[in-house]
Design a protein around this motif. Structure first.
Motif, mmCIF file in Angstrom:
data_model
loop_
_atom_site.group_PDB
_atom_site.id
_atom_site.type_symbol
_atom_site.label_atom_id
_atom_site.label_comp_id
_atom_site.label_asym_id
_atom_site.label_seq_id
_atom_site.Cartn_x
_atom_site.Cartn_y
_atom_site.Cartn_z
ATOM 1 N N LYS A 117 0.833 -1.202 0.000
ATOM 2 C CA LYS A 117 0.000 0.000 0.000
ATOM 3 C C LYS A 117 0.878 1.266 0.000
ATOM 4 O O LYS A 117 0.614 2.224 -0.735
ATOM 5 C CB LYS A 117 -0.916 -0.012 1.228
ATOM 6 N N THR A 118 1.938 1.254 0.805
ATOM 7 C CA THR A 118 2.823 2.421 0.879
ATOM 8 C C THR A 118 3.506 2.680 -0.455
ATOM 9 O O THR A 118 3.647 3.831 -0.882
ATOM 10 C CB THR A 118 3.894 2.229 1.977
ATOM 11 N N THR A 119 3.934 1.609 -1.144
ATOM 12 C CA THR A 119 4.595 1.799 -2.450
ATOM 13 C C THR A 119 3.666 2.500 -3.421
ATOM 14 O O THR A 119 4.077 3.398 -4.154
ATOM 15 C CB THR A 119 5.062 0.453 -3.061
ATOM 16 N N GLU A 120 2.395 2.094 -3.421
ATOM 17 C CA GLU A 120 1.428 2.672 -4.361
ATOM 18 C C GLU A 120 1.112 4.130 -4.022
ATOM 19 O O GLU A 120 1.051 4.993 -4.900
ATOM 20 C CB GLU A 120 0.152 1.829 -4.370
ATOM 21 N N GLU A 121 0.899 4.389 -2.731
ATOM 22 C CA GLU A 121 0.573 5.759 -2.303
ATOM 23 C C GLU A 121 1.735 6.705 -2.585
ATOM 24 O O GLU A 121 1.548 7.828 -3.067
ATOM 25 C CB GLU A 121 0.226 5.770 -0.811
ATOM 26 N N LEU A 122 2.946 6.238 -2.292
ATOM 27 C CA LEU A 122 4.135 7.072 -2.477
ATOM 28 C C LEU A 122 4.379 7.351 -3.960
ATOM 29 O O LEU A 122 4.647 8.495 -4.358
ATOM 30 C CB LEU A 122 5.347 6.372 -1.857
ATOM 31 N N ALA A 123 4.260 6.307 -4.801
ATOM 32 C CA ALA A 123 4.458 6.489 -6.249
ATOM 33 C C ALA A 123 3.434 7.464 -6.809
ATOM 34 O O ALA A 123 3.748 8.320 -7.641
ATOM 35 C CB ALA A 123 4.363 5.139 -6.953
ATOM 36 N N SER A 124 2.206 7.347 -6.331
ATOM 37 C CA SER A 124 1.130 8.228 -6.796
ATOM 38 C C SER A 124 1.423 9.686 -6.438
ATOM 39 O O SER A 124 1.279 10.595 -7.266
ATOM 40 C CB SER A 124 -0.189 7.774 -6.171
ATOM 41 N N LYS A 125 1.873 9.924 -5.214
ATOM 42 C CA LYS A 125 2.199 11.296 -4.784
ATOM 43 C C LYS A 125 3.364 11.873 -5.587
ATOM 44 O O LYS A 125 3.373 13.053 -5.943
ATOM 45 C CB LYS A 125 2.569 11.293 -3.292
ATOM 46 N N LEU A 126 4.353 11.026 -5.845
ATOM 47 C CA LEU A 126 5.523 11.499 -6.603
ATOM 48 C C LEU A 126 5.153 11.832 -8.046
ATOM 49 O O LEU A 126 5.675 12.792 -8.620
ATOM 50 C CB LEU A 126 6.633 10.440 -6.566
ATOM 51 N N LYS A 127 4.245 11.055 -8.615
ATOM 52 C CA LYS A 127 3.781 11.348 -9.989
ATOM 53 C C LYS A 127 3.107 12.713 -10.052
ATOM 54 O O LYS A 127 3.313 13.481 -11.001
ATOM 55 C CB LYS A 127 2.795 10.262 -10.451
ATOM 56 N N VAL A 128 2.302 13.013 -9.028
ATOM 57 C CA VAL A 128 1.626 14.317 -8.972
ATOM 58 C C VAL A 128 2.647 15.451 -8.954
ATOM 59 O O VAL A 128 2.441 16.516 -9.529
ATOM 60 C CB VAL A 128 0.708 14.386 -7.728
ATOM 61 N N LYS A 129 3.790 15.189 -8.314
ATOM 62 C CA LYS A 129 4.870 16.186 -8.233
ATOM 63 C C LYS A 129 5.712 16.245 -9.506
ATOM 64 O O LYS A 129 6.672 17.005 -9.593
ATOM 65 C CB LYS A 129 5.787 15.876 -7.044
ATOM 66 N N GLY A 130 5.388 15.383 -10.492
ATOM 67 C CA GLY A 130 6.094 15.431 -11.769
ATOM 68 C C GLY A 130 7.243 14.448 -11.922
ATOM 69 O O GLY A 130 7.994 14.509 -12.891
ATOM 70 N N TYR A 131 7.374 13.515 -10.970
ATOM 71 C CA TYR A 131 8.451 12.528 -11.063
ATOM 72 C C TYR A 131 7.985 11.289 -11.822
ATOM 73 O O TYR A 131 6.812 10.900 -11.750
ATOM 74 C CB TYR A 131 8.924 12.122 -9.667
ATOM 75 N N LYS A 132 8.904 10.684 -12.546
ATOM 76 C CA LYS A 132 8.603 9.447 -13.287
ATOM 77 C C LYS A 132 8.766 8.267 -12.336
ATOM 78 O O LYS A 132 9.812 7.627 -12.270
ATOM 79 C CB LYS A 132 9.533 9.295 -14.489
ATOM 80 N N ALA A 133 7.705 8.011 -11.558
ATOM 81 C CA ALA A 133 7.765 7.005 -10.490
ATOM 82 C C ALA A 133 6.736 5.906 -10.718
ATOM 83 O O ALA A 133 5.674 6.145 -11.303
ATOM 84 C CB ALA A 133 7.524 7.665 -9.139
ATOM 85 N N GLU A 134 7.065 4.689 -10.255
ATOM 86 C CA GLU A 134 6.141 3.550 -10.328
ATOM 87 C C GLU A 134 6.257 2.718 -9.060
ATOM 88 O O GLU A 134 7.327 2.646 -8.441
ATOM 89 C CB GLU A 134 6.471 2.653 -11.529
ATOM 90 N N ALA A 135 5.154 2.089 -8.695
ATOM 91 C CA ALA A 135 5.167 1.134 -7.577
ATOM 92 C C ALA A 135 5.538 -0.244 -8.107
ATOM 93 O O ALA A 135 5.265 -0.567 -9.272
ATOM 94 C CB ALA A 135 3.800 1.091 -6.904
ATOM 95 N N TYR A 136 6.155 -1.052 -7.258
ATOM 96 C CA TYR A 136 6.548 -2.409 -7.653
ATOM 97 C C TYR A 136 6.401 -3.311 -6.434
ATOM 98 O O TYR A 136 7.023 -3.082 -5.396
ATOM 99 C CB TYR A 136 8.000 -2.419 -8.134
ATOM 100 N N HIS A 137 5.548 -4.345 -6.574
ATOM 101 C CA HIS A 137 5.417 -5.331 -5.493
ATOM 102 C C HIS A 137 4.812 -6.616 -6.066
ATOM 103 O O HIS A 137 4.400 -6.671 -7.233
ATOM 104 C CB HIS A 137 4.552 -4.784 -4.346
#
Length: 703
Positions: A238-258
Motif C-alpha cells: 500500500k505504501t509503495t502505491e501511495e508514495l508512487a502516486s504522490k511522486l507522480k503528482v509532483k512530476g516525477y517518473k515514479a512507479e510502484a513495484y510489489h
C-alpha cells in the motif's frame, strides 16, 4: 594462467585495465581447480570472478542464479561484450530450450545460467568433465541464517557430488560468519578458500533521519535529482502505491513495484527502470535482486529494514559504477514494532529479533555509521568515515538534566499510557484529538517543552531510551514507561548529558552540480539511450555512467583513444565507438565555434595551447590552429603536465605503442636516450610518442 593473458582478456571483453582487489586471487584459485567462497559487496565485481575464467576454460561454466531477471541481465551484458552465454528457466518455450541444448552439444556456449528449480533440465546433458566451473550466485539463499533464505537452494549440495573434480565458486554480497560456514557445509565444500572483500563502499553516503514528514523530506531530497535513478524501499504494498502516486503528482517518473502486481506489468516496470524510461521505483524488498543497473544514484528506505544484511545489500544497489551516490534511511519505532511482529511468526524468531536489534542500534547511533556497518561484517575501520551524517555533524554533549526531567515527568503524569508521539504533543502543548479526548491540556506538564521542536524532542526521548531511563512497552501499543533509573533523575538530582541535536538542511553531503542539458555527459547519455532503444537492451549495458563521465573528461577522438576509456573493450569500441567519437567531436567543434576568440599576448604560448586542449582539440588541430609543428604542441603538453595541469598523456599516444615501449624498456640494456628506442623500433614509432610513453612509465614506477 599467465597474468598477461588474464589482463588482456579483462580489457578485451570487459574494458578494464586492471583487476579490483581480490579478483585476480579468486580467478587464479579457480584455475587451480579449488573451491571458493567469495563475500564481495554489491558492485565489487563478483561476476568477473567467474565470467572471465569461463571465457578461458575449455568447457562450459554453469551459473546458478535465483531470478530470471538477474539471469537475463547478466546474459545480455555478456552477449554485448562478445561472450556467448544463455539462460534456461521454466518459463521458456520448448523450442527455445532445445536450441540451447543444441548449443551445449556443439560447445557454442561459454556460460549457461540456470535457476535452481531448472537444474533437472540440463542434468542429462552434462557429465563430469563437461563442466569446467560451477558458480553459485547469491549463495546466502541456501542458509536459513541468511537474510533471504530460499528452500530451492538447499538441493544444491548434490552438485559437488555430481561433479567432484569441478571447482565450485559460491558468491554473495552479504553473509556474517555463521552464514558463511553454513554455505560451505550445505554446498559440500568444507575446504573452500574464503575471500572476504572490503565492505567499505566509500562512494556511498550514509544518512538516517527520523521517520516524520517523510514525503516532505523525500521531495526535498529529490529537488536536484530530477533525472537520476533511485529506489525507495517500503514495508507494505500500500505504501509503495501511495508514495508512487504522490511522486507522480509532483512530476516525477515514479512507479510502484510489489508482488501483487501481475507478472507482465512487473516486467514492464522493471524494463522501464532499467532503460531510464522511469526514474524512481517505490518497491517492497522483492525489487532489485535481479537488477544489475550501474547508474542508480540513490536509495531511500522509507521504512527500516529487518536486518543489516538486507539493508547493506539494498543500499549497495546504488553507485555500482563507483560514482558518488546517496542513501537515506527513515527510522521510527512504528517500523520496529511492525518488524518484530513479522519476526514473531518466523522459524528462526530468536535470530531475526537479534538481527533486528542490531539494525535498530545502527539507526539510533551517535557514532560513525560506517564503522558500525563494517564491524557487523567483521571489518574494522580505524578512522571515522567522514561520509555519514554522524561524521558530518558529530554530536556535542550538554547537560540536559532539565530537559530529561520535563520528559520523565510528562510520562509519569501520563501514567505510561501513551506512545512517543503523544508524549511529545503534550510536552509541546499541541491541540489535537488525542489531547482533547483525554483532557491532557489539564496536566501540569502540558506545554512545558514548547520551546523545543518536535524533531528535537523525538531525538532526546530516543537518547533517554538508549540511556535506560525510559522503556517502550511493545506489548502495550508502544507506550513509553519509566524505568527504576528514572527516579534518580526525578528525585535524586542525577545529572543527564544528552547529545546536542543540530539543525540540518534536508540534503546529503554530496553537493550536486546539476547536469545541464547541453553538457557533453548529457549528450552522450542521450546517444546511449538512443542506441539502447535501437538494440532493445538496457542503456547501462552499452556503457555505464562512469564510462560516460570518463569520455566527457578525456574527449577521445580516435579508436585508440576510445579504447583507453575505463569500461571500453574491443567489441564495444567496434560496435559503438564511431558514434560516440562522432558525438564528442561534434560537441567540441560546437563549443569552439560558440567560444569567443581571445587575443593571446605574446609569450603566453603555453596557456594558448592549454586553452585549445581544454576545448577538446586534438594535437593536430591545435598545431593547425596555432600554425606550429605537432612536435611543438607535444612539447607544450608535456611541460604543462610537469607543471601540474590536467593533461591526459594517455590520450596523446596509442595504447599499443605504450605497451611496446614498456616491453622495450625491460628488454633494452642501458638505453641511452630516445634515439636508442627510435632505432630499436626501426623509426616506426615517432620521437614524441616515445618521449610521452617514457614519461607515463616513469610516473607509473614512482607512484
Amino acid at each position: 594462467m599467465k597474468e598477461a593473458v588474464l589482463l588482456d582478456t579483462l580489457k578485451e571483453y570487459f574494458g578494464y585495465e586492471k583487476f579490483r582487489p581480490l579478483q585476480k586471487k579468486i580467478i587464479s584459485s579457480v584455475f587451480e581447480a579449488q573451491d571458493n567462497l567469495v563475500i564481495m559487496p554489491t558492485g565489487g565485481g563478483k561476476s568477473i570472478c567467474y565470467q572471465l575464467p569461463a571465457i578461458l576454460l575449455p568447457e562450459i561454466t554453469l551459473v546458478i542464479s535465483p531470478l530470471i531477471a538477474l539471469m537475463k541481465d547478466q546474459v545480455d551484458g555478456l552477449n554485448a561484450n562478445g561472450v556467448p552465454a544463455a539462460y534456461l528457466n521454466s518459463s521458456q518455450e520448448e523450442a527455445d530450450k532445445q536450441a540451447i541444448f543444441q548449443k551445449i552439444d556443439n560447445k557454442e556456449l561459454k556460460l549457461l545460467y540456470v535457476a535452481p528449480e531448472s537444474l533437472q533440465f540440463v542434468d542429462r546433458f552434462l557429465n563430469d568433465g563437461k563442466v569446467s566451473l560451477i558458480a553459485i550466485d547469491e549463495a546466502h539463499c541456501i542458509s536459513s541464517w541468511g537474510h533471504d533464505f530460499r528452500p530451492a537452494y538447499t538441493q544444491l549440495g548434490y552438485l559437488k557430488n555430481r561433479f567432484p573434480s569441478t571447482p565450485v565458486l559460491a558468491l554473495t554480497a552479504t553473509a556474517d560468519k555463521a552464514t558463511r560456514n553454513d554455505i560451505c557445509r550445505q554446498l559440500n565444500i568444507p575446504s573452500a578458500k574464503k575471500h572476504v572483500a572490503s565492505f567499505d563502499r566509500k562512494n556511498l553516503s550514509l544518512e538516517v533521519k527520523p521517520g516524520i514528514k517523510r514525503f516532505e523530506q523525500i521531495t526535498e531530497f529529490l529537488k536536484n535529482r530530477k533525472n537520476e535513478s533511485g529506489i525507495i524501499y517500503c514495508l507494505s504494498r500500500k505504501t509503495t502505491e501511495e508514495l508512487a502516486s504522490k511522486l507522480k503528482v509532483k512530476g516525477y517518473k515514479a512507479e510502484a513495484y510489489h508482488a501483487g502486481i501481475d507478472h507482465t506489468n512487473r516486467s514492464q516496470i522493471q524494463d522501464d527502470f532499467i532503460n531510464d524510461e522511469k526514474h524512481i521505483i517505490c518497491a517492497t524488498i522483492a525489487f532489485g535482486m535481479g537488477i544489475d543497473k550501474s547508474n542508480i544514484r540513490w536509495v531511500i528506505h522509507y521504512n527500516m529494514p529487518k536486518n543489516l544484511e538486507g539493508y547493506y545489500q539494498e543500499i549497495g544497489r546504488a553507485g555500482r559504477d563507483g560514482l558518488p551516490s546517496d542513501t537515506l534511511l527513515f527510522h521510527s519505532y512504528a517500523d520496529v514494532v511492525q518488524l518484530q511482529k513479522f519476526a514473531s511468526n518466523a522459524k528462526n524468531e530468536e535470530v531475526q529479533l537479534a538481527k533486528l536489534d542490531r539494525m535498530k542500534q545502527y539507526s539510533e547511533a551517535l557514532s560513525c555509521r560506517r564503522k558500525i556497518l563494517l564491524s557487523y561484517f567483521g571489518e574494522y575501520l580505524e578512522k571515522d568515515c567522514g561520509n555519514c551524517d554522524i561524521c558530518r555533524n558529530p554530536p556535542e554533549f550538554f547537560e540536559g538534566t532539565v530537559i530529561a526531567q520535563k520528559a520523565l515527568s510528562c510520562i509519569f503524569r501520563l501514567k505510561g499510557s501513551e506512545p512517543i508521539s503523544a508524549v511529545i504533543d503534550v510536552l509541546r502543548g499541541s491541540q489535537n484529538e488525542v489531547i482533547r479526548r483525554n483532557n491532557y491540556q489539564e496536566l501540569s506538564t502540558y506545554g512545558i517543552g514548547k520551546d523545543i521542536s518536535w524533531q528535537h524532542w523525538q531525538q532526546y526521548l530516543i537518547q533517554l531510551i538508549n540511556l535506560g531511563y525510559i522503556e517502550i512497552a511493545f506489548d502495550k501499543n508502544n507506550h513509553l514507561q519509566l524505568t527504576k533509573q528514572a527516579k534518580k533523575v526525578l528525585f535524586e538530582n542525577e545529572k543527564i548529558y544528552l547529545a546536542d541535536v543540530k539543525d540540518e538542511k534536508l540534503k546529503t553531503q554530496t553537493e550536486k552540480a546539476s547536469t545541464t542539458a547541453d553538457s557533453l555527459f548529457e549528450k552522450l547519455r542521450q546517444l546511449r539511450l538512443e542506441i539502447a532503444k535501437e538494440e532493445n537492451i538496457p542503456a547501462y549495458l552499452i556503457f555505464n555512467d562512469a564510462a560516460l563521465k570518463d569520455m566527457e573528461k578525456q574527449r577521445p577522438m580516435s579508436d585508440s583513444e576510445f579504447l583507453l576509456i575505463n569500461g571500453v573493450g574491443r567489441k564495444k569500441m567496434e560496435d559503438y565507438g564511431y558514434r560516440f567519437i562522432k558525438e564528442i567531436i561534434a560537441f567540441s567543434k560546437e563549443k569552439r565555434e560558440k567560444k569567443p576568440k581571445k587575443k593571446t599576448k605574446k609569450g603566453n604560448t603555453l596557456k594558448e595551447t592549454l586553452s585549445l586542449y581544454n576545448d577538446g582539440l586534438s594535437v593536430e588541430e591545435i598545431a593547425k590552429e596555432r600554425g606550429v609543428a605537432k612536435n611543438t604542441i607535444f612539447t607544450h603538453l608535456i611541460k604543462l603536465y610537469d607543471e601540474g595541469e590536467e593533461v591526459n598523456l594517455h590520450q596523446l599516444i596509442p595504447i599499443s605503442d605504450l605497451k611496446s615501449i614498456e616491453r622495450a624498456k625491460k628488454e633494452l640494456e642501458n638505453p641511452s636516450g630516445l634515439r636508442t628506442y627510435f632505432e630499436h623500433f626501426e623509426e616506426a614509432i615517432p620521437y614524441e610518442t616515445i618521449k610521452i610513453s617514457l614519461k607515463i612509465l616513469e610516473d607509473k614506477e614512482s607512484s
